[in-house]
Enzyme design. Sequence first.
Site, PDB file in Angstrom:
ATOM      1  N   HIS A 188     -12.922 -52.431  20.990  1.00 21.05           N
ATOM      2  CA  HIS A 188     -13.696 -53.441  21.730  1.00 21.05           C
ATOM      3  C   HIS A 188     -15.154 -53.015  21.852  1.00 21.05           C
ATOM      4  CE1 HIS A 188     -10.057 -55.506  23.783  1.00 21.05           C
ATOM      5  NE2 HIS A 188     -10.425 -56.124  22.684  1.00 21.05           N
TER       6      HIS A 188
ATOM      7  N   GLU B 293      -9.158 -46.183  33.563  1.00 21.03           N
ATOM      8  CA  GLU B 293      -9.771 -47.487  33.821  1.00 21.03           C
ATOM      9  C   GLU B 293      -9.095 -48.084  35.031  1.00 21.03           C
ATOM     10  OE1 GLU B 293      -8.796 -51.095  32.538  1.00 21.03           O
ATOM     11  OE2 GLU B 293      -7.052 -50.653  31.306  1.00 21.03           O
TER      12      GLU B 293
END
Lengths: 832, 610
Positions: free
Chosen positions: B77, B210
């Site tokens: 990403h 995360e």
Amino acid sequence: MSFAGTYCVIMDPECSKLLPALCAVLADPRQPVADDTCLEKLLDWFKTVTEAGSSVLLLQENPCLVELLFQVLKPQDLSSGVLSFSLRLAGILAAQENCFQYLQQGELLRGLFGESGPLGRAAWTAPTVRSGWIQGLRSLAQHPSALHFLVGCGALGTIFSLQGDPSLFVASAAGQLLAHVLALCMRGQAEEHPGPQASDWPTCAQQIVDHVEESLRSADSPQVTQALNVLSTTFGHCHSPWTQALWVRLSPLVACLLEKDPVPAAHSLVDLLLSAARSPVLSADCGLWETLAQTLSHLSCTQAGPLALGVLKLQACPQTLRAQAFGVLLQPLACVLEAAAQAPGLPGLPAGTTGDSVVVDTLLSSKSACVGLLCQTLAHVELLQPMPQRPSPWPQAPLLGAAVAVLRFCNGSAAPTSDVGGRLCVILVGCVRVQRAALDFLGTLAQGLGPQELVTQVLAVLLEYLKSPDSSPTVLKKAFQAALRWLRSSPKPSGCCDMDPHSQQFLRELLPVLQKRLCSPCWEVRDSGLEFLTQLTRRWGGQAGFRHTLLASEVPELAEQLLRDPESYVRASAVNAMGQLSSQGLRATSASPEYPGGQQKSLLLDLLHILSADSEGFPRRAVMQVFTEWLRDGHAEVAEDPEQFVARVLQVASQDLDWEVRAQGLELALVFLAQTLGQPASYCPCTMAPPEVAPPGRLAQALQALCRVRLFEFAFRALFDCDRPVAQKSCDLLLFLRARAAPCGNPQDAGSSPNVASAEAALQRWRAGQQGQPQEDLEPEAVMAVLRSVDLEGLRGALAESSDHVEKSPRSLLQDMLATVGTLVENEADCY
Amino acid sequence: MGEGEGLAAPQPALPAGAGQDVGRSCILVSIAGKNVMLDCGMHMGFNDDRRFPDFSYITRNGRLTDFLDCVIISHFHLDHCGALPYFSEMVGYDGPIYMTHPTQAICPILLEDYRKVAVDKKGEANFFTSQMIKDCMKKVVAVHLHQTVQVDDELEIKAYYAGHVLGAAMFQIRVGAESVVYTGDYNMTPDRHLGAAWIDKCRPNLLITESTYATTIRDSKRCRERDFLKKVHETVERGGKVLIPVFALGRAQELCILLETFWERMNLKAPIYFSTGLTEKANHYYKLFITWTNQKIRKTFVQRNMFEFKHIKAFDRAFADNPGPMVVFATPGMLHAGQSLQIFRKWAGNEKNMVIMPGYCVQGTVGHKILSGQRKLEMEGRQLLEVKMQVEYMSFSAHADAKGIMQLVRQAEPESVLLVHGEAKKMEFLKQKIEQEFRVTCYMPANGETVTLPTSPCIPVGISLGLLKREMVQGLLPDAKKPRLLHGTLIMKDSNFRLVSSEQALKELGLAEHQLRFTCRVHLHDTRKEQETAMRVYSHLKSVLKDHCVQHLPDGSVTVESILIQAAAHSEDPGTKVLLVSWTYQDEELGSYLTALLKKGVPQAPSGGS
């Protein structure tokens, strides 16, 4: 970010209408502002507006802004983003002194930046708020009133403490703000040469300098770093006479740092000394050179390297200091040379440059220290090499020797007799980092020559690397690059345009290696090999020796096979290589003397196949570039029937989904256009005046040719392409053509013909984004009529804007921010 | 480094982006003297320098190649890899970049796609070129899952499966006994084409995770998928067209599988198109990296490859004007340029049509506008486009939710946790939960903040044979299970530690031995001669210290082990004697004891009497 267009600079009425609602949203803690980037862009816009006009006027016309700032003063749970935004906005507005006064009437600024503002609230724990506070003050500190304010509200103390902030950004901004404020305080003093006595300085400056002095005396290393950074920024940005007084006052404290072991904040100290040395105000001060000399000898070799390089880059500095710095810089390489026992006495290195025992100890202390020091040194000397102020005489030969020695240590081919050499061998063998750095360094050294014996060694070590199965792909790439540079630098034998015999020999040995590398299982290696081959051919393709050697190898054949490589990058590089080989008549069989009439498959057909069938853009783009070059240079296969060639290529390119292929198609069309109209192919329609009008007879012929290859269809379709660069290129091409063909045909004559109607209908369909062909083939007259009817200038103006200029405009931003209110923030977390 | 690892700055970016938005991931970890950059993402919300992290904060002296030991990219990403070509080709980092094989294959496609869109839009300065992307990719070293990769002699890394997208990995970074795990983005529940993240009980000093969905317990993805299919189906049934703007790779493939299966099951006839001709390449990579997909896809692979789509065909621009229903996947994903925007403009005016946004859109894009509910859009040339088509947002992102994050912490058993890639308020909640449940410290630094944490590293020490033999003489053999105390001198030489006997240390280092003696004066009331006082002291000590060797030497002094006691006359007071007590530091305990004893006084000698 800047907003293009004049309407953005002044506050347009529509934005003014949207602002109150937005300010109300921002001031409402119940309304979360979704995206911090919006606030950042909003600030960009306010900055543009205030830079263009009066901030007071802006506030008077948009009272909601002041209201927003007052809202921020109220103790409420505003988001840290909005708080930070408001502080920065207030700073931007107060940068104009009259607006500062305007805001101060309501004690607004004191409220925002003083103790009673966010500073004293829980919100201060958010780094964004602290950052906003600092940046707000940075914008505001532009005038004397701002200085009084800073001192009056006690901001200096806070800035001092923010220098040690846990956020790197806040800490760094605080240091820069201090340097800025100091310069602002002293601005009026520039002509008065204040003495080094503290009493001569304005109060605010005194406070800052006292703080810096205190920090320099501190036993705490971070505090020393902060002080040094403030001073570096000051000497780096401000060259007024007072900075000399500052140096005189502070240099003893700086010198004291050198007495400590280890020297604290060495990096920052180096920065400071170099920015002081670069200052035109200070360079006459001898104390500075002494401090520099002392520092060079006090710092460890790793720390002294950047300082030595900085000293050597200085425009003016005493010769002795330069010599010392060069010695320091070269020491690690001198150690390597000594260890390699290449030559006793190291001829050619500046006097006194010997392998220092401390440096040897560092090199041998650990692998990481050794690798770090060598890489740093190689990079530094590499940077110095091309500079005009590099030391003279430049020790080219020993440097070459050192580079070769390092590379030999790294690939295990060195056979040192000394103990140090043996240990270096163990440390460096197989070390890719050093290999890369040394190959880069060796490549740079190709700019200078060297004794033939050494050059032979250089070429030999390069071959070793290119041959070695242990060389990593990145190392191979660098070895190829270095080899190319050395080949380029080789002297041409007099009276002959061919390569010199040593390079020839090198090439003879190199091509079998290249052959092997083109078959490597790593795509990176195959690609680097092809790139190397393309460059080689471009440079020496016309020379008999090279041609002979190349054709005797299997390299051209292998390159051709790589047109079908599974990796698209490699296919693209193979296209480039084959394009180049074919241009020079170096394809495998046909050009070979053994097969004078040898039939072979047309490369053009191969490349056309790639253009129409390859699933990826890189090879197709590469084909278009090769074709454009072929057309420009009159490649044999193209010259047979250029019209047919262009027609086929444009037909395929127009169908391509990759806009860069279509754009490249227009490049090719332009070359054809210029050739057909008798213009130099290098003509650029955007930068030069329109060309001379062509004579009518020839022009008519040319236009016929353009119609035959369907160039107009391609260009008109491209004019309405959804990808902007394609449309823009086409617009330029058609403008050029229109200017060139102005007198051809008469709109009245052609206006009523069915052909024009068909052309216009097709144009309308293309404009609407539809596909389809014109009913019949376009005729030159019809084309010219259509060309005159299109507002190409208007289109060019529109295309010059970025495609998202509407979405990026301030009004759009305000609308977006207002529209986001109330929508769920759930979306936000959902990245890509 | 010894006492710990410094962890610097999640996302060395500009301060205003709080890093809690869809920012750029870029974390610098210093572990035992090695510096590793984790991810190198870009921020799609900006068009200027701010889109890339500000790398000047990493090191003041510029040379990043010297400073960093390696860069690790967790997945393809752009918020994790978008700044990579800028970093390596424009800023000038020349060192190694590690990523998994699928990421290495797919990352350049996305970078190239983004570059094309950026250049296409125009007005984009300072952007990398195709050649730069290629040169950057040549610096990549691809790694396999669970393969321990030696970056250098000391630094090693290891990749673990992270789910999320094809090729996504968590990385363990280890130097000696110290280690850090970085999760990148991960998903703890399997989805239609990928499996769940997994890591072994590696007990790192620090787990950097995360925390996108830090407070959310997400509904099952099945519900979202059902919803998506229902909407597409309804639109197609009533003859409408469906536009799904996507990025070239990733979610697009997931949605393709979804639609393909549905079309097959429902026997639908409406065409599905995929624009830009990327299907082929995407499918190629999904086939190539089939081992990275989930079990179901792998199992059925032999009978039917899930990535060979029967119903999905390549899109031609001319198809957009065809009458009747259709579904089109088009790039770019935020409706900010190119084909997706062109199709959107054509279809927006018809209320029968629908646009489904399967991901987030940044401000400044048409996608963002329609998602925030704007229905009258200004187009170029002050034209107004009225959006009558239906606009739907469907989140298909695959991040771990709060439950998943806790599960990963439980799996890895870290000594401490650091939260990144989330929103401050949500992170605060999760932080408390982690601290309560696992009794570990949890950090949540903002952009640009540094966290330093102490570790207790194991430092191996060699022992000299001499010392070992001496210890063995005392009867105890070395035993790993029974730690015991060993006395010796620790020598550090050539970065190695050795424990040797003090004699050997003296010999090796060429040092002479010094002896340290403590002395003390004790005043004793005694009118007799010094020799008699000494005799008195001797008799007293002899009776008290039965276990020690107490001697009376010919010169009149008394010794107890190494302790020496001498009696002397007081210079001013003839009725007082001064006892000089001296002892070596080895006998400090006995020396202190004796002094204390003598200070209490000495009883009359049995024979002395008067």
